[in-house]
Write a protein that holds these residues in place. Structure first.
Motif, PDB file in Angstrom:
ATOM      1  N   HIS A 140       0.869  -1.175   0.000  1.00 44.71           N
ATOM      2  CA  HIS A 140       0.000   0.000   0.000  1.00 44.71           C
ATOM      3  C   HIS A 140       0.913   1.235   0.000  1.00 44.71           C
ATOM      4  O   HIS A 140       1.064   1.919   1.007  1.00 44.71           O
ATOM      5  CB  HIS A 140      -0.942  -0.009   1.203  1.00 44.71           C
ATOM      6  N   TRP A 141       1.625   1.421  -1.117  1.00 45.41           N
ATOM      7  CA  TRP A 141       2.454   2.601  -1.427  1.00 45.41           C
ATOM      8  C   TRP A 141       3.822   2.627  -0.765  1.00 45.41           C
ATOM      9  O   TRP A 141       4.800   2.951  -1.419  1.00 45.41           O
ATOM     10  CB  TRP A 141       1.720   3.913  -1.123  1.00 45.41           C
ATOM     11  N   GLU A 185      -3.676   0.929  -5.732  1.00 44.26           N
ATOM     12  CA  GLU A 185      -3.799   2.103  -6.607  1.00 44.26           C
ATOM     13  C   GLU A 185      -2.509   2.435  -7.355  1.00 44.26           C
ATOM     14  O   GLU A 185      -2.007   3.567  -7.285  1.00 44.26           O
ATOM     15  CB  GLU A 185      -4.241   3.328  -5.814  1.00 44.26           C
ATOM     16  N   TRP A 388     -13.664   2.611   3.113  1.00 43.35           N
ATOM     17  CA  TRP A 388     -12.480   3.322   3.575  1.00 43.35           C
ATOM     18  C   TRP A 388     -12.956   4.434   4.483  1.00 43.35           C
ATOM     19  O   TRP A 388     -13.588   5.333   4.017  1.00 43.35           O
ATOM     20  CB  TRP A 388     -11.657   3.906   2.407  1.00 43.35           C
ATOM     21  N   GLU A 395      -3.591  10.649   6.805  1.00 44.15           N
ATOM     22  CA  GLU A 395      -4.038  10.739   5.410  1.00 44.15           C
ATOM     23  C   GLU A 395      -2.907  11.312   4.533  1.00 44.15           C
ATOM     24  O   GLU A 395      -3.026  12.378   3.935  1.00 44.15           O
ATOM     25  CB  GLU A 395      -5.330  11.566   5.374  1.00 44.15           C
ATOM     26  N   TRP A 396      -1.794  10.601   4.508  1.00 41.10           N
ATOM     27  CA  TRP A 396      -0.665  10.909   3.626  1.00 41.10           C
ATOM     28  C   TRP A 396      -0.242  12.373   3.713  1.00 41.10           C
ATOM     29  O   TRP A 396      -0.114  12.878   4.822  1.00 41.10           O
ATOM     30  CB  TRP A 396      -1.003  10.462   2.193  1.00 41.10           C
ATOM     31  N   LEU A 404     -11.840  10.306   7.558  1.00 41.00           N
ATOM     32  CA  LEU A 404     -12.595   9.357   6.717  1.00 41.00           C
ATOM     33  C   LEU A 404     -13.085   8.147   7.506  1.00 41.00           C
ATOM     34  O   LEU A 404     -13.716   7.253   6.948  1.00 41.00           O
ATOM     35  CB  LEU A 404     -11.732   8.875   5.549  1.00 41.00           C
TER      36      LEU A 404
HETATM   37  C1  BGC Z   1      -5.762   5.319  -0.691  1.00 38.92           C
HETATM   38  C2  BGC Z   1      -5.860   5.455   0.801  1.00 38.92           C
HETATM   39  C3  BGC Z   1      -6.297   6.873   1.150  1.00 38.92           C
HETATM   40  C4  BGC Z   1      -7.663   7.104   0.557  1.00 38.92           C
HETATM   41  C5  BGC Z   1      -8.277   8.453   0.897  1.00 38.92           C
HETATM   42  C6  BGC Z   1      -6.883   5.986  -1.431  1.00 38.92           C
HETATM   43  O1  BGC Z   1      -6.369   6.577  -2.552  1.00 38.92           O
HETATM   44  O2  BGC Z   1      -5.612   3.979  -1.065  1.00 38.92           O
HETATM   45  O3  BGC Z   1      -4.634   5.113   1.367  1.00 38.92           O
HETATM   46  O4  BGC Z   1      -6.276   7.137   2.509  1.00 38.92           O
HETATM   47  O5  BGC Z   1      -7.555   7.027  -0.838  1.00 38.92           O
HETATM   48  O6  BGC Z   1      -7.518   9.480   0.405  1.00 38.92           O
END
Ligand code: BGC
Length: 434
Positions: A140-141, A185, A388, A395-396, A404
């Protein structure tokens, strides 16, 4: 009521749904098929905390950085994973999607941590003990620092290194996994590359140059490296294939797929750019996943394209905290498109809302699920819906501000508190019906 459309639809659905997800009887309009997967998703770096050996951790602490704050302890799920599983179980879910951290499992090239493999084996087994099908994302990234320092997915060895890691994991606890996802993704950076302004690409470049300098290498690539995506893409496509082969070699019966970021793209007026944009965003991956067991779809937005570009949302549409319109049919539109483009059954591996006001989640989620059910009734095979996300998390680049989760997390005590929307989702999942 019997009619031709229903008949064709259910025949198509029965043909396309794989045996591991087969429906026993024709569901009613409000009821989902027997065995439908209801779950919530998380990702290691976003919840575990102290993922110090990963590229994202490095870039969160690089100057300059794109990140608004570092991930720190996140939700402390490395320690509190059982609380997360208990929460998912308490909501009546039957699956849990989470990711394993490559940087913990292989902290140095070729050095695999038995302690960390044991850790994730306990999590997967913990899912089984609670009646949750463990759905595991292998990447996951986030990648190990050593992998980023050698150019990440641009390095010619990258696909083989990923496959070797998949193999080790499978040999350790592959027998317990329920569904596997190779890359999360992998098309997300293609979308970002096409949508972000040039200043963001320059800022991302400056961050990577600073990280390269700090690590004494030429080419530290990691984090949201959208400027580098075209150099990474061929190896990422190959990594999915080799990762899938490694997983299947260990367990040929395990369903394996990738998860794609997909908007509900709509065409407006003559000469719409919609199809051109779809090609850029999804084309390579739509081709690459053909022949997989299923495809994961992750939807958050709707885009309406005219001949010049993306149109603004009309007035009055509810907006997310990121300022994007929320549309009940957005998920269903994305699911229908991906099924039609790939011919594969779809698993909704992510869908959710960036909103601080939980009332919007409560009102929107049942509407989105009703639209999803409608495309299923039209014959699109959908294997499950995984929301999700389970808990508010990191959140990155946006840090902890976006909310969320179906539950909030106290940043000091890490206590998880379900939001009212968790009960709404739980009720639907429990009765397998709207
Ligand atoms: C990702 C998640 C992210 C979510 C909301 C997705 O693109 O897989 O890691 O938190 O979107 O932004």
């Amino acid at each position: 009521m019997f009619n031709r459309r229903n008949f064709i639809a259910s025949s198509v659905a029965m043909m396309a749904v794989p045996a591991w997800a087969a429906t026993a009887s024709a569901p009613s309009k409000r009821t989902f098929p027997k065995g439908f997967h209801w779950g919530a998703a998380t990702a290691g770096h976003q919840i575990e905390g102290n993922n110090v050996n990963s590229d994202f951790w490095v870039l969160e602490h690089t100057k300059p950085t794109l990140f608004s704050e570092p991930s720190g302890d996140a939700c402390n799920s490395l320690i509190l994973w059982a609380a997360d599983l208990d929460l998912a179980k308490s909501m009546g879910l039957n699956c849990y999607r989470f990711s394993i951290e490559w940087s913990r499992i292989e902290p140095a090239p070729g050095q695999f941590s038995i302690a960390m493999l044991d850790h994730y084996k306990r999590v997967v087994a913990g899912c089984r003990q609670r009646g949750l099908t463990p759905m595991v994302t292998f990447n996951h990234w986030t990648v190990p620092v050593w992998f980023a320092a050698q150019g990440s997915w641009t390095h010619p060895d990258a696909p083989d290194l990923f496959a070797r890691y998949c193999d080790r994991v499978m040999r350790y606890f592959g027998d317990l996994i329920g569904v596997a996802f190779t890359l999360n993704e992998p098309n997300g950076l293609l979308i970002a590359r096409a949508m972000v302004p040039p200043q963001a690409i320059a800022a991302q470049k400056a961050m990577l140059v600073a990280a390269s300098r700090a690590h004494g290498v030429d080419n530290f690539i990691g984090g949201p490296a959208f400027g580098e995506i075209h150099n990474m893409l061929p190896n990422m496509l190959k990594a999915h294939k080799l990762g899938k082969s490694a997983i299947k070699a260990a367990r040929s019966d395990l369903p394996v797929g990738a998860t794609l970021a997909v908007a509900d793209d709509q065409a407006a007026g003559p000469g719409s750019k919609r199809d051109e944009m779809r090609k850029i965003f999804y084309g390579a991956w739509i081709d690459n996943v053909k022949g997989d067991d299923f495809v994961g779809v992750q939807n958050y937005v709707r885009n309406v394209w005219d001949a010049k570009g993306k149109l603004p949302d009309p007035a009055g549409v509810p907006l997310s905290s990121e300022g994007q319109g929320i549309y009940p049919s957005s998920l269903a539109g994305a699911v229908r498109y991906v099924h039609e483009a790939t011919g594969l059954p779809v698993m909704v591996t992510e869908h959710g809302y960036y909103i601080t006001d939980d009332k919007i989640r409560i009102s929107q989620l049942p509407l989105a699920l009703a639209e999803l059910k409608r495309v299923m009734d039209d014959g699109v095979p959908v294997l499950g819906y995984i929301h999700w996300t389970l808990i508010d998390n990191f959140e990155w680049v946006s840090g902890f501000a976006p909310k969320l989760g179906l539950a909030s997390v106290d940043p000091k005590t890490f206590v998880r508190t379900p939001k009212p929307s968790a009960a709404v989702f739980a009720a639907i999942a429990r009765r397998n019906s709207l």
